[in-house]
Motif scaffolding. Structure first.
Motif, PDB file in Angstrom:
ATOM      1  N   MET A 104       0.824  -1.198   0.000  1.00  0.00           N
ATOM      2  CA  MET A 104       0.000   0.000   0.000  1.00  0.00           C
ATOM      3  C   MET A 104       0.865   1.258   0.000  1.00  0.00           C
ATOM      4  N   GLU A 105       1.967   1.220   0.784  1.00  0.00           N
ATOM      5  CA  GLU A 105       2.850   2.387   0.832  1.00  0.00           C
ATOM      6  C   GLU A 105       3.576   2.597  -0.494  1.00  0.00           C
ATOM      7  N   ASP A 106       3.776   1.524  -1.266  1.00  0.00           N
ATOM      8  CA  ASP A 106       4.449   1.659  -2.555  1.00  0.00           C
ATOM      9  C   ASP A 106       3.614   2.470  -3.534  1.00  0.00           C
ATOM     10  N   ILE A 107       2.311   2.468  -3.381  1.00  0.00           N
ATOM     11  CA  ILE A 107       1.437   3.224  -4.266  1.00  0.00           C
ATOM     12  C   ILE A 107       1.333   4.677  -3.818  1.00  0.00           C
ATOM     13  N   ILE A 164       2.159   8.735  -5.860  1.00  0.00           N
ATOM     14  CA  ILE A 164       1.006   9.631  -5.915  1.00  0.00           C
ATOM     15  C   ILE A 164       1.315  10.914  -5.153  1.00  0.00           C
ATOM     16  N   GLY A 165       1.949  10.783  -4.007  1.00  0.00           N
ATOM     17  CA  GLY A 165       2.320  11.970  -3.228  1.00  0.00           C
ATOM     18  C   GLY A 165       3.319  12.849  -3.954  1.00  0.00           C
ATOM     19  N   VAL A 166       4.315  12.235  -4.579  1.00  0.00           N
ATOM     20  CA  VAL A 166       5.322  12.995  -5.319  1.00  0.00           C
ATOM     21  C   VAL A 166       4.679  13.724  -6.496  1.00  0.00           C
ATOM     22  N   ALA A 219       1.563  14.642  -6.729  1.00  0.00           N
ATOM     23  CA  ALA A 219       0.711  15.693  -6.189  1.00  0.00           C
ATOM     24  C   ALA A 219       1.537  16.919  -5.792  1.00  0.00           C
ATOM     25  N   ILE A 220       2.692  16.695  -5.203  1.00  0.00           N
ATOM     26  CA  ILE A 220       3.558  17.808  -4.817  1.00  0.00           C
ATOM     27  C   ILE A 220       4.071  18.541  -6.055  1.00  0.00           C
ATOM     28  N   ILE A 221       4.515  17.804  -7.055  1.00  0.00           N
ATOM     29  CA  ILE A 221       5.013  18.435  -8.284  1.00  0.00           C
ATOM     30  C   ILE A 221       3.897  19.229  -8.963  1.00  0.00           C
ATOM     31  N   PHE A 222       2.715  18.629  -9.088  1.00  0.00           N
ATOM     32  CA  PHE A 222       1.581  19.320  -9.706  1.00  0.00           C
ATOM     33  C   PHE A 222       1.208  20.563  -8.907  1.00  0.00           C
ATOM     34  N   GLY A 223       1.200  20.453  -7.589  1.00  0.00           N
ATOM     35  CA  GLY A 223       0.861  21.604  -6.751  1.00  0.00           C
ATOM     36  C   GLY A 223       1.854  22.742  -6.914  1.00  0.00           C
TER      37      GLY A 223
END
Length: 119
Positions: free
Chosen positions: A1-4, A8-10, A12-16
């Protein structure tokens, strides 16, 4: 689960960051257009009835914030012996945030009184 969650977090940060960068440049153009429309007397008294706070009170804000954080730490330390180890970090964080917020509210009220005296 943490591998997904990591990719996604990275993403989201780049897009933000990219979104905020574009928003910064577009907002800059809008602010320049608004400033060009204003008359000089509107700039000196604040815009649309908003209070104008000077940077003169920066020291007051900083001092009240640090005082509030210090009082929050003392309050957390006083509550710590009665709380379990797991809850002590929550108590410290909450007391620091509450103390800092109260300090900023106090500095705002002092600034508000000074602005009313000047006007």
């Amino acid at each position: 689960m943490e591998d997904i969650l990591v990719p996604i977090g990275v993403l989201a940060i780049i897009f933000g960051c990219i979104y905020k960068l574009f928003e910064l440049f577009v907002g800059r153009k809008e602010r320049i257009m608004l400033i060009e429309k204003l008359q000089p007397e509107q700039l000196s008294h604040g815009v649309a009835g908003h209070l104008k706070f000077s940077t003169y009170f920066t020291t007051l804000r900083t001092g009240c914030l640090l005082l509030g954080i210090g009082l929050g730490l003392i309050a957390g330390y006083c509550l710590d012996p009665h709380i379990s180890y797991e809850d002590s970090s929550i108590i410290y964080a909450a007391s620091i945030l509450i103390g800092g917020g109260l300090g900023l509210i106090a500095s705002f009220s002092v600034e508000l009184k000074q602005n009313k005296k000047q006007n």
